[in-house]
Design an enzyme around this catalytic site. Structure first.
Site: not given
Length: 506
Positions: A279, A290, A359, A367, A392, A487
């Site tokens: 990640d 992300d 998120h 976030h 994710e 994700e």
């Protein structure tokens, strides 16, 4: 001295006198050291011409001289054949001459091996399960090398980066968006921002492709993450807070689900039966990509990886403007827990990890406030136009619930950090360093040490105790189980939904 000069003068006179008229003191002159006779340039040229006109003939009786003479004749014959017998020398071969024989050539063209420069090596085969089996071109003008060394502006000279996967917003209440002229105009106003997001996504795609090619069992985890971060930094053209890393590279292993990256001194080695969640993120002007995927080498983990990947794609499909977050979580859990996996002869149901979520993403804020659950019965807040989300999902063969454990490596400054009076000078200096280099983006202890910070742990603890910096320890399920993660980053545009991080691998 006077006598010596007289002797030299008499000797000079004696050189031009006949021998019978030589003076009686000639023995005195002959007793002196002889001087080398000087020659004029004309005499030297005559001697050279005489030597070249009459070359020395080698003795025929010597076998070594015979062999030497035969070799010289053969060489002269080869030189004469290039000029059709007229004694002309053979012209030099061109450097870029194609294979084959030209006119008047009698030998084969020799192939010269070119030395491979850095970045031109052959890419190794991908040995991971499920993902990374193909890599399709996405419109670049110049192909990427291995290891990646071609900058993105060279691959895309027009600075227009590939558009991600385009999907319609779900629900009948969103069908008007595809034809609405008002929504199209709003979409065009944000085109420059979309292009920055796509550039960061393209850097992520090429970096993870490189990771899928070089990662092998037996490598140290710290070596893996440093190679990934170096490649990402090179492709994104790191420039302070304007462009660079989105957050530290996570490489959580087996029962560790998230937030693990090795600190210096951690010599953890990747094993053939490990399941690793890779990640990492990139960002340009605060727009963060992300994106994560799971690494496994043993085929018995294929059902686990398939379950999580299918659940992530389901969440992406269900997401959209005015969609309730709890509805997305319910569909994700339904798909995830429909899979089973058999590991070492024992069958497990794949469970959604209840206390891990997707998120929303804001500017310089990984976030941004909203959470996308992966189980049912949670927040009924709706998604809104213009937002970015990280969809994710995490699957586990354990309890399906994680807790904080192990040494902490991830830290991030609070977005709305309060003002606190710090006691130590080191804490003030460290806070200033964090503001300058990371801002409100996540960072890790390795990065602080790479930038020259020493003896910072007490200062970092003081910042955490005062609520200025938050720590994010590794999140673990029960020991002995396996977890997986996938994700993607999606952008809720006025007219459509764009999966900006989508690639040919997953």
């Amino acid at each position: 001295q006077t006598q010596e000069r007289r002797c030299r003068a008499r000797a000079q006179t004696a050189r031009f006198l006949p021998r019978d008229r030589a003076p009686s003191h000639l023995p005195i002159v002959l007793a002196m050291p002889k001087r080398k006779k000087l020659k004029s340039k004309r005499e030297e040229e005559r001697e050279k011409g005489a030597k070249s006109a009459v070359p020395a003939q080698p003795q025929e009786s010597s076998p070594a001289l015979k062999a030497k003479r035969a070799k010289a004749k053969a060489k002269a014959g080869r030189e004469g054949s290039g000029g059709e017998g007229n004694g002309k020398k053979k012209p030099a071969k061109a450097k870029n001459k194609r294979k084959g024989l030209g006119e008047g050539e009698t030998g084969e063209v020799e192939k010269k091996k070119k030395k491979k420069k850095g970045g031109d090596a052959k890419a190794p085969d991908v040995i991971m399960r499920i993902i990374g089996k193909e890599h399709k071109s996405r419109g670049e003008k110049k192909p990427q090398s291995y290891p990646p060394s071609v900058a993105l502006p060279e691959m895309f000279p027009d600075s227009k980066y590939p558009v991600g996967q385009i999907m319609e917003h779900p629900g009948d209440f969103n069908t008007f968006r595809t034809t609405s002229e008002e929504k199209r105009a709003a979409d065009r106003l944000q085109e420059s921002m979309y292009n920055e997001i796509r550039e960061a996504a393209e850097a992520h795609r090429q970096t993870r492709r490189y990771a899928q090619q070089f990662i092998r069992p037996g490598m140290k985890m710290i070596d893996i993450v440093q190679k990934i971060e170096a490649c990402s930094e090179r492709l994104i053209r790191k420039d302070g807070l304007k462009r660079g890393w989105g957050f530290p590279t996570g490489c959580s292993i087996n029962h560790v689900a998230a937030h693990y990256t090795p600190n210096y001194g951690d010599d953890t080695v990747l094993k053939e039966k490990d399941v690793v969640k890779l990640d990492f993120g990139t960002q340009i002007n605060g727009h963060i990509i992300d994106c994560a995927f799971t690494i496994a080498f043993d085929p018995m983990f294929d059902p686990l990886i398939n379950a999580v990947q299918d659940a992530t794609n389901t969440g992406i499909k269900e997401a959209g403007i005015d969609v309730r977050l709890c509805d997305i979580g319910e569909r994700i859990q339904e798909v995830m827990e429909s899979y089973e996996v058999t590991i070492d002869g024992k069958t497990y149901q794949v469970k959604s990890i209840a206390n891990l979520n997707g998120h929303s993403i804001g500017s310089y804020r990984i976030h941004a406030g909203k959470s996308v659950p992966i189980v049912k019965g949670r927040d009924a807040t709706k998604m809104e136009e213009g937002e970015m989300y990280a969809i994710e999902t995490f699957g586990s063969t354990g309890k399906g619930f994680v807790h904080e454990d192990m040494a902490c490596s991830h830290y991030m400054k609070e977005f709305d950090a309060p003002f606190r009076q710090l006691r130590s000078r080191k804490s003030k200096q460290l806070l200033s360093h964090i503001d300058k280099n990371f801002g409100t983006l996540a960072f890790c202890r390795r990065w602080l040490e790479d930038q020259g910070q020493k003896g910072y742990l007490m200062a970092l603890k003081e910042l955490c105790d005062n609520g200025i910096v938050n720590k994010y320890p590794p999140l673990c399920d029960k020991a002995g189980c396996y977890t997986a993660q996938f994700e993607h980053t999606i952008l809720l545009r006025p007219t459509c939904k764009e999966v900006v991080s989508r690639g040919s691998d997953y």
